[in-house]
Design a protein around this motif. Structure first.
Motif, PDB file in Angstrom:
ATOM      1  N   ILE A   1       0.850  -1.187   0.000  1.00  0.00           N
ATOM      2  CA  ILE A   1       0.000   0.000   0.000  1.00  0.00           C
ATOM      3  C   ILE A   1       0.886   1.237   0.000  1.00  0.00           C
ATOM      4  N   HIS A   2       0.396   2.305  -0.641  1.00  0.00           N
ATOM      5  CA  HIS A   2       1.008   3.630  -0.559  1.00  0.00           C
ATOM      6  C   HIS A   2       0.034   4.510   0.208  1.00  0.00           C
ATOM      7  N   ALA A   3       0.534   5.293   1.130  1.00  0.00           N
ATOM      8  CA  ALA A   3      -0.351   6.129   1.945  1.00  0.00           C
ATOM      9  C   ALA A   3       0.286   7.495   2.186  1.00  0.00           C
ATOM     10  N   ARG A   4      -0.593   8.508   2.381  1.00  0.00           N
ATOM     11  CA  ARG A   4      -0.120   9.855   2.699  1.00  0.00           C
ATOM     12  C   ARG A   4      -0.071   9.999   4.213  1.00  0.00           C
ATOM     13  N   PRO A   5       1.122  10.290   4.768  1.00  0.00           N
ATOM     14  CA  PRO A   5       1.265  10.298   6.230  1.00  0.00           C
ATOM     15  C   PRO A   5       0.778  11.581   6.882  1.00  0.00           C
ATOM     16  N   GLU A   6       0.279  11.410   8.089  1.00  0.00           N
ATOM     17  CA  GLU A   6      -0.026  12.531   8.981  1.00  0.00           C
ATOM     18  C   GLU A   6       0.767  12.297  10.259  1.00  0.00           C
ATOM     19  N   GLY A   7       1.981  12.710  10.270  1.00  0.00           N
ATOM     20  CA  GLY A   7       2.884  12.418  11.377  1.00  0.00           C
ATOM     21  C   GLY A   7       4.121  11.708  10.861  1.00  0.00           C
ATOM     22  N   VAL A   8       4.926  11.226  11.778  1.00  0.00           N
ATOM     23  CA  VAL A   8       6.221  10.633  11.438  1.00  0.00           C
ATOM     24  C   VAL A   8       6.146   9.119  11.573  1.00  0.00           C
ATOM     25  N   PHE A   9       6.540   8.420  10.494  1.00  0.00           N
ATOM     26  CA  PHE A   9       6.658   6.967  10.496  1.00  0.00           C
ATOM     27  C   PHE A   9       8.135   6.600  10.362  1.00  0.00           C
ATOM     28  N   ALA A  10       8.476   5.390  10.787  1.00  0.00           N
ATOM     29  CA  ALA A  10       9.861   4.914  10.714  1.00  0.00           C
ATOM     30  C   ALA A  10       9.933   3.627   9.906  1.00  0.00           C
ATOM     31  N   ILE A  11      11.058   3.420   9.241  1.00  0.00           N
ATOM     32  CA  ILE A  11      11.282   2.165   8.532  1.00  0.00           C
ATOM     33  C   ILE A  11      11.193   1.005   9.528  1.00  0.00           C
ATOM     34  N   GLY A  12      10.450  -0.039   9.159  1.00  0.00           N
ATOM     35  CA  GLY A  12      10.302  -1.206  10.020  1.00  0.00           C
ATOM     36  C   GLY A  12       9.201  -1.092  11.047  1.00  0.00           C
ATOM     37  N   GLU A  13       8.494   0.052  11.082  1.00  0.00           N
ATOM     38  CA  GLU A  13       7.432   0.244  12.075  1.00  0.00           C
ATOM     39  C   GLU A  13       6.219  -0.614  11.726  1.00  0.00           C
ATOM     40  N   ALA A  14       5.634  -1.243  12.721  1.00  0.00           N
ATOM     41  CA  ALA A  14       4.416  -2.025  12.527  1.00  0.00           C
ATOM     42  C   ALA A  14       3.221  -1.081  12.433  1.00  0.00           C
ATOM     43  N   VAL A  15       2.307  -1.364  11.519  1.00  0.00           N
ATOM     44  CA  VAL A  15       1.132  -0.527  11.319  1.00  0.00           C
ATOM     45  C   VAL A  15      -0.112  -1.400  11.255  1.00  0.00           C
ATOM     46  N   ALA A  16      -1.251  -0.791  11.559  1.00  0.00           N
ATOM     47  CA  ALA A  16      -2.560  -1.445  11.416  1.00  0.00           C
ATOM     48  C   ALA A  16      -3.252  -0.819  10.218  1.00  0.00           C
ATOM     49  N   VAL A  17      -3.685  -1.642   9.266  1.00  0.00           N
ATOM     50  CA  VAL A  17      -4.176  -1.157   7.983  1.00  0.00           C
ATOM     51  C   VAL A  17      -5.666  -1.457   7.831  1.00  0.00           C
TER      52      VAL A  17
ATOM     53  N   VAL B   1       6.202  -0.831   7.628  1.00  0.00           N
ATOM     54  CA  VAL B   1       6.660   0.249   6.762  1.00  0.00           C
ATOM     55  C   VAL B   1       8.007  -0.134   6.160  1.00  0.00           C
ATOM     56  N   ILE B   2       8.128  -0.032   4.821  1.00  0.00           N
ATOM     57  CA  ILE B   2       9.389  -0.382   4.164  1.00  0.00           C
ATOM     58  C   ILE B   2       9.994   0.787   3.392  1.00  0.00           C
ATOM     59  N   ARG B   3       9.217   1.885   3.192  1.00  0.00           N
ATOM     60  CA  ARG B   3       9.741   3.096   2.566  1.00  0.00           C
ATOM     61  C   ARG B   3       9.056   4.306   3.185  1.00  0.00           C
ATOM     62  N   VAL B   4       9.788   5.402   3.346  1.00  0.00           N
ATOM     63  CA  VAL B   4       9.194   6.628   3.889  1.00  0.00           C
ATOM     64  C   VAL B   4       9.715   7.835   3.128  1.00  0.00           C
ATOM     65  N   SER B   5       8.845   8.818   3.001  1.00  0.00           N
ATOM     66  CA  SER B   5       9.220  10.143   2.506  1.00  0.00           C
ATOM     67  C   SER B   5       8.236  11.130   3.131  1.00  0.00           C
ATOM     68  N   ARG B   6       8.418  12.400   2.869  1.00  0.00           N
ATOM     69  CA  ARG B   6       7.500  13.381   3.459  1.00  0.00           C
ATOM     70  C   ARG B   6       6.083  13.238   2.925  1.00  0.00           C
ATOM     71  N   GLU B   7       5.978  12.858   1.647  1.00  0.00           N
ATOM     72  CA  GLU B   7       4.664  12.796   1.018  1.00  0.00           C
ATOM     73  C   GLU B   7       4.048  11.399   0.995  1.00  0.00           C
ATOM     74  N   ARG B   8       4.863  10.364   1.290  1.00  0.00           N
ATOM     75  CA  ARG B   8       4.336   9.016   1.091  1.00  0.00           C
ATOM     76  C   ARG B   8       5.056   8.006   1.973  1.00  0.00           C
TER      77      ARG B   8
END
Length: 573
Positions: free
Chosen positions: A14-30, A39-46
């Motif tokens: 999945i690609h998602a627009r973040p609201e806050g800071v995520f880290a590589i390897g962070e577990a998420v609920a989808v 999480v396997i990739r992060v940028s400011r917009e995605r």
């Protein structure tokens, strides 16, 4: 807690627009079903996350919630005897209904404790385990429950650390799957892990805390060999991970393992076994994570001062999961379409094998044995060739041997063990000071056999000189008498070091007597037709663990047979 909105979903990604800071390897609920993801990739917009579940029904706008923690699993006494998916979620019974486990405190209130220290005994009657102080925690015990039983998630001990913080401990720990568990120090791998399979223990041994690979094409016996190793190797804990295996093969494992009896204790083998089932029809991202989950479980039991053997079947299908996810990410492919980081991921897995001194000061080990399924049995393909860089024992399975019903179908000239030279002292201590010499001699005979058989196919075996005919017969005796071993035989499915020593000594002695007879003018064909030679080829089936004296009787028969043969040759002269 960080959140994001899904913008795009495809397969496990999945690609998602973040609201806050995520880290590589962070577990998420989808999504609404709160599917577990990472999480396997992060940028400011995605952010890009891989989802460990069925993504059917996800749509743009669904929420993604971050946990602030890396992808982790729960480790505890509930693991033994149960079956889990690739993320260590129980199959058949929810975590909350695992029941209670016995609890026996080993320390008292007010005691100072440090990382890795045993504070209570838990587990079951069949396999006691221990509650350890987690890595990185030390302090004073403020409370500990009395002897009795406890549920997995109930706090049974409270420790106040040096800064005044309180930490409540339950029977399970949570640990990130991609993070190595710390140890006090690594120890030399100078002790073999005894498998009970003669071709492995005698020719291509694996170290306790070592790394081995079993490559072989379809139908060569990888799964049968791994199941045999799981039952008979001298490990305290067995972890079997079916990574992308076909459903029917995994069903056989799930049906057979609960019915197996532990030959060491007479109890059910499942009492010291953990099965992680991730079949080929399960989510592909979970297949990629299952390897790390399994090795994390192995490190947990290793840290309890236990010897653990992990069987991964197969790393090729795990690599295929990497390739699929990499393709969906749009990464440039390398060899055979695999991602460029295939080699480093294999290294991350195999380098977690070790024999260690734990934080608690005990010895523990984790031995990794990975099956590889090269297409068409091609050992030059990327997964096999990269695996060879990180393993010390390589057990190459041969299709021709398998089709000839030769088990284990390990090709003696395509296999090797880089640790074998370190085990001479161990074998000497266990009654075979000549093990290195015997091993070298058998390998040389097998190599000579391959060379001479190529010549024999051209000129015929009878046209070869007597010494060369004898060399072929001697190698055949080694193959049939030592290397062939039936996994389904009640007598020969396991062979102890003591029995292996007697068998090898007897075969080597017979070959020496054969050489003397041929040198004295006896035809190799006459030597090969001795009745005692046929007995030697079946010696694994004829003499079991409960009749070790039978080898001495057979050796006397061999000496008598050759004495009469030499005497008869002298009388004729």
């Amino acid at each position: 807690m960080s959140k994001a909105d899904i913008r795009w979903a495809g397969g496990p990604l999945i690609h998602a627009r973040p609201e806050g800071v995520f880290a590589i390897g962070e577990a998420v609920a989808v999504g609404e079903r709160e599917l577990l993801g990472e999480v396997i990739r992060v940028s400011r917009e995605r952010i890009v996350a891989q989802v460990y579940g069925d993504t059917t029904g996800l749509r743009p706008g669904d929420r993604v919630e971050g946990s602030g923690r890396p992808l982790s699993v729960r480790l505890g006494p509930h693991l033994l005897g149960n079956i889990f998916d690739g993320l260590l979620q129980p199959l058949g019974m929810p975590f909350e209904k695992m029941g209670e486990f016995r609890f026996k405190p080993l320390i008292e209130k007010g005691r100072k404790v440090g990382p890795g220290e045993k504070i209570a005994e838990t587990g079951t009657e069949g396999r006691p385990l221990w509650l350890l102080v987690p890595p990185g925690l030390s302090g004073t015990v403020e409370h500990i429950d009395k002897k009795g039983s406890a549920a997995l998630d109930r706090a049974v001990c409270t420790i106040r650390d040096d800064s005044g913080g309180k930490h409540e401990l339950s029977l399970f720990q949570t640990w990130p799957v991609r993070t190595l568990r710390p140890v006090r120090r690594r120890l030399p791998v100078d002790t073999p892990m005894i498998t009970g399979q003669r071709i492995l223990d005698s020719l291509y041994p694996v170290a306790r805390g070592g790394r081995a690979a079993i490559p072989g094409g379809f139908g060569t016996g990888k799964t049968v060999l791994q199941e045999t190793l799981a039952k008979w190797c001298d490990a305290d804990i067995i972890i079997y991970v079916g990574c992308g295996e076909r459903g029917n093969e995994m069903a056989e494992v799930l049906n057979e393992f609960p019915q197996l009896t532990d030959p060491r204790s007479g109890r059910a083998l499942m009492e010291r076994t953990v099965i992680i089932a991730n079949t080929s029809n399960m989510p592909v991202a979970a297949r990629e994570a299952s390897i790390y989950t399994a090795v994390t479980v192995g490190e947990y039991f290793r840290d309890q001062g236990l010897h653990v053997a992990l069987m991964a079947d197969s790393t090729s299908r795990w690599a295929e999961a990497l390739r699929e996810v990499s393709g969906r990410l749009g990464e440039l492919p390398a060899e055979a379409g695999f991602p460029a980081y295939l080699s480093s991921r294999l290294a991350e897995f195999y380098e977690r094998a070790a024999r260690v001194e734990t934080l608690g000061g005990e010895e523990g080990s984790l031995t990794l044995i990975g099956a590889v399924s090269p297409p068409a049995g091609d050992f030059s393909e990327p997964v096999t060739s990269h695996t060879k860089r990180y393993v010390r024992s390589f057990w190459g399975l041969d299709r021709e041997r398998a089709q000839a019903r030769f088990y284990p179908a390990i090709h003696p000239l395509q296999s090797y063990s880089e640790d074998a030279d370190q085990f001479g002292a161990w074998w000497a201590h266990h009654g075979n000071a000549y093990w290195p010499e015997h091993r070298r001699r058998m390998l040389k005979m097998l190599e000579e056999q391959a060379r001479l058989e190529r010549m024999a196919r051209i000129v015929g075996k009878d046209a070869l000189p007597p010494a060369q005919q004898l060399a072929i017969n001697a190698a055949e005796l080694v193959n049939e008498g030592i290397l062939r071993q039936s996994a389904y035989s009640s007598v020969d499915r396991f062979c102890s070091p003591a029995r292996q020593t007697k068998m090898i000594r007897l075969v080597i002695r017979t070959i020496e007597l054969s050489e003397k007879a041929v040198a004295a003018g006896v035809a190799p064909s006459i030597v090969a037709e001795l009745p005692v030679m046929r007995t030697l080829k079946r010696v694994g089936e004829e003499i079991g663990e409960d009749n070790m004296a039978g080898f001495d009787v057979l050796e006397r028969e061999v000496e008598t047979a050759f004495s009469q043969l030499m005497k008869g040759g002298a009388d004729e002269g």
